[in-house]
Scaffold this active site. Sequence first.
Site, PDB file in Angstrom:
ATOM      1  N   ASP A   1       0.752  -1.380  -0.121  1.00 36.51           N
ATOM      2  CA  ASP A   1       0.060  -0.150   0.126  1.00 36.51           C
ATOM      3  C   ASP A   1       0.893   1.303  -0.062  1.00 36.51           C
ATOM      4  O   ASP A   1       2.156   1.157   0.240  1.00 36.51           O
ATOM      5  CB  ASP A   1      -0.943   0.020   1.359  1.00 36.51           C
TER       6      ASP A   1
HETATM    7  N1  URA Z   1      -1.092  -5.918   3.857  1.00 33.48           N
HETATM    8  C1  URA Z   1      -1.758  -4.558   3.996  1.00 33.48           C
HETATM    9  O1  URA Z   1      -2.733  -4.320   4.468  1.00 33.48           O
HETATM   10  N2  URA Z   1      -1.008  -3.691   3.123  1.00 33.48           N
HETATM   11  C2  URA Z   1       0.108  -3.889   2.500  1.00 33.48           C
HETATM   12  O2  URA Z   1       0.670  -2.999   2.214  1.00 33.48           O
HETATM   13  C3  URA Z   1       0.634  -5.328   2.489  1.00 33.48           C
HETATM   14  C4  URA Z   1      -0.238  -6.140   3.304  1.00 33.48           C
END
Ligand code: URA
Length: 237
Positions: free
Chosen positions: A106
């Site tokens: 993310d």
């Molecule tokens: N899980 C999440 O919620 N975000 C990420 O970036 C990776 C794994």
Amino acid sequence: MPQMRLDKFFSSQNIATRKEIKSLLKLGLISVNDNTKLKPEQKIDTDKDTIKLNGEVINYKKYIYLMLNKPKGVVSATNDNKHKTVLDLVPDNLYRPNLFPAGRLDKDTTGFVLLTDDGDFAHKILAPKSHIEKTYHALLDGKITQEQIQMFEKGIVLEDGYECLPAKIRVIKDGENQLVEIIICEGKYHQIKRMAIAIGRKVLELKRVKMGNLELYDDLQEGECIEILHKDLCKII
Ligand code: URA
């Protein structure tokens, strides 16, 4: 057969553009098996021929594998109109035309992103059935209970009914906001954040620290990128 045009060889290794190669050839700075009378379209064999630039042997690498320590605010995409992408952080000397992130973090997640131009390798590590472990450090908005730990171990059910595979969670730093290590072997959208929500907690900070058995290098600063060599690449799968 590992045959390709001489100009393609140099551009694929990001050493020189096709235009630059023409000048280098004219100057006699490129040689193939010590012959400098060459044309850009000359076919070479990357296994057998010795290609030199300025007298230095160029070792051909079919693919490149990079470890990036992604900072916040950067998106795991190859291009984006608004935000910096993970590819924007790759220095010129490591850049390759077909690089892409093998798996996404993310925008607000930091840590280990693997960048490569090897589609087969990326497919292998991303395929759901490969079950590569991904290890994260998550700062929570509170503490977790023994019961919640067991929920992780059994398999959390997300808000949309998806049943996660069993995961591991352990506290690595206690406090009002616990820092936990979470290991999952799948990669659903926002998975860690949604797993936390499913047990009534929120993730405040998230960092990926390991893929398979390959840990994010300690000395790799956020925003930095380094080539992963074969001995370490094997630790991922
Ligand atoms: N899980 C999440 O919620 N975000 C990420 O970036 C990776 C794994």
